[in-house]
Design an enzyme around this catalytic site. Structure first.
Site, PDB file in Angstrom:
ATOM      1  N   ARG A   1      45.389  20.568  43.440  1.00  0.00           N
ATOM      2  CA  ARG A   1      46.064  19.312  43.544  1.00  0.00           C
ATOM      3  C   ARG A   1      46.827  19.373  44.766  1.00  0.00           C
ATOM      4  O   ARG A   1      48.096  19.645  44.830  1.00  0.00           O
ATOM      5  CB  ARG A   1      46.994  18.848  42.372  1.00  0.00           C
ATOM      6  CG  ARG A   1      46.058  18.322  41.359  1.00  0.00           C
ATOM      7  CD  ARG A   1      46.940  18.301  40.086  1.00  0.00           C
ATOM      8  NE  ARG A   1      47.505  19.269  39.448  1.00  0.00           N
ATOM      9  CZ  ARG A   1      47.966  19.346  38.359  1.00  0.00           C
ATOM     10  NH1 ARG A   1      48.066  18.387  37.571  1.00  0.00           N
ATOM     11  NH2 ARG A   1      48.615  20.572  37.620  1.00  0.00           N
TER      12      ARG A   1
ATOM     13  N   TYR B   1      39.346  29.222  23.394  1.00  0.00           N
ATOM     14  CA  TYR B   1      40.444  29.725  24.072  1.00  0.00           C
ATOM     15  C   TYR B   1      41.130  31.208  23.850  1.00  0.00           C
ATOM     16  O   TYR B   1      41.348  31.662  24.673  1.00  0.00           O
ATOM     17  CB  TYR B   1      41.570  28.487  23.773  1.00  0.00           C
ATOM     18  CG  TYR B   1      42.699  28.932  24.375  1.00  0.00           C
ATOM     19  CD1 TYR B   1      42.779  28.600  25.960  1.00  0.00           C
ATOM     20  CD2 TYR B   1      43.998  29.198  23.723  1.00  0.00           C
ATOM     21  CE1 TYR B   1      44.023  28.945  26.542  1.00  0.00           C
ATOM     22  CE2 TYR B   1      44.993  29.387  24.627  1.00  0.00           C
ATOM     23  CZ  TYR B   1      45.192  29.434  26.008  1.00  0.00           C
ATOM     24  OH  TYR B   1      46.509  29.715  26.643  1.00  0.00           O
TER      25      TYR B   1
ATOM     26  N   GLY C   1      53.932  32.307  24.404  1.00  0.00           N
ATOM     27  CA  GLY C   1      53.888  31.559  23.336  1.00  0.00           C
ATOM     28  C   GLY C   1      53.998  30.074  23.865  1.00  0.00           C
ATOM     29  O   GLY C   1      53.330  29.754  24.502  1.00  0.00           O
TER      30      GLY C   1
ATOM     31  N   PHE D   1      50.208  21.950  29.345  1.00  0.00           N
ATOM     32  CA  PHE D   1      49.245  22.794  28.527  1.00  0.00           C
ATOM     33  C   PHE D   1      48.822  21.819  27.504  1.00  0.00           C
ATOM     34  O   PHE D   1      47.392  21.691  27.301  1.00  0.00           O
ATOM     35  CB  PHE D   1      49.946  23.848  27.908  1.00  0.00           C
ATOM     36  CG  PHE D   1      48.901  24.744  26.986  1.00  0.00           C
ATOM     37  CD1 PHE D   1      48.123  25.838  27.495  1.00  0.00           C
ATOM     38  CD2 PHE D   1      48.894  24.644  25.671  1.00  0.00           C
ATOM     39  CE1 PHE D   1      47.096  26.247  26.749  1.00  0.00           C
ATOM     40  CE2 PHE D   1      48.232  25.312  25.016  1.00  0.00           C
ATOM     41  CZ  PHE D   1      47.521  26.338  25.131  1.00  0.00           C
TER      42      PHE D   1
HETATM   43  C1  8X3 Z   1      49.299  28.915  24.668  1.00  0.00           C
HETATM   44  C2  8X3 Z   1      49.951  29.411  23.454  1.00  0.00           C
HETATM   45  O1  8X3 Z   1      49.670  29.281  21.040  1.00  0.00           O
HETATM   46  O2  8X3 Z   1      49.026  27.413  22.207  1.00  0.00           O
HETATM   47  O3  8X3 Z   1      48.415  29.895  25.282  1.00  0.00           O
HETATM   48  O4  8X3 Z   1      47.761  29.331  22.292  1.00  0.00           O
HETATM   49  S1  8X3 Z   1      48.995  29.020  22.191  1.00  0.00           S
END
Ligand code: 8X3
Length: 250
Positions: A35, A151, A182, A188
């Protein structure tokens, strides 16, 4: 002579907070991401503190990665710190309902992308006999949770790559730090839930999530440790969190 850090995924979240924290302690920055506008904006504000260069590329495209790194001047190529931060979660669903495009995005971005950028930077670190690689893993790389198989697998791969890098690169004076955050309130969850703001904000409801700055502080600690010290692994939970999916909410 100040140090130079290359940060991937620098336009937001942990990458941006790390750029800000590094600038505050005088580390020159190569800000990388897709970006351009956001990166230029960040470069403008941090440019008052340190030297900045911006590289626009997609970590998933090896050609783009190599061309971007090769476009750096010899001074900028002398990278002391690589922060492999780019990466995301896409979707949260049982394995039999997983979306192939989501899987590709996670494996290509979180695993291949990290490898591609590292390959482009490690060569110079070996030549100079020094360097520090900081890989952003996740608590998902420590413990698998339901609906997160791919993931979690991508972050377990990051854990293995960090260990492997340390085994292979310590002899060349290169430190490797693996950081497993965490629940950090960034974009995210918005990315994971494809822009569904209501669903994303629920993830951080009823407790004090980690801030991107908290992870940046840990990265600063690792890169400022004395030469004799390698911070190999840090797992960082929000204080209300005891496992990836166990969070005590008010
Ligand atoms: C991010 C934390 O716990 O949502 O990587 O996977 S979690």
């Amino acid at each position: 002579m100040s140090r130079i850090a290359l940060i991937t995924g620098a336009s937001s979240g942990i990458g941006k907070a790390t750029a800000e924290a590094f600038a505050a302690i005088g580390i020159d920055l190569i800000l990388c991401g897709r970006r351009q506008e956001r990166l230029e904006e960040l470069a403008q504000s941090l440019g008052k503190l340190v030297q900045i260069t911006v590289l626009i590329f997609d970590v998933r495209n090896y050609q783009e990665v190599i061309e971007a790194i090769n476009s750096l001047s010899p001074e900028w190529k002398s990278i002391d710190i690589l922060v492999n931060n780019a990466g995301n979660a896409h979707g949260l669903s049982p394995i039999h309902e997983g979306d192939i495009a989501d899987w590709d995005a996670m494996i290509d971005g979180n695993v291949q992308g990290l490898l591609y950028v590292s390959k482009a930077v490690i060569e110079g670190m070996i030549e100079r006999g020094k360097g520090h690689i900081v890989n952003l893993s996740s608590v998902a790389g420590k413990q698998t949770y339901a609906n997160g198989a791919v993931y979690c697998a991508s972050k377990k791969a990051v854990e293995a790559i960090s260990e492997g890098m340390r085994l292979d690169l310590t002899q060349y004076g290169i430190k490797v730090t693996n950081i497993a955050p965490g629940a950090v309130e960034t974009e995210f969850s918005l990315v994971r839930f494809k822009g569904d703001e209501a669903r994303a904000s629920k993830v951080y409801e009823g407790f004090d999530p980690l801030l991107a700055q908290d992870i940046a502080d840990a990265i600063v600690y690792a890169v400022n440790a004395p030469a004799r010290v390698t911070i190999a692994d840090l797992t960082i939970y929000a204080s209300s969190q005891s496992a990836p999916t166990i969070i005590f909410r008010k």
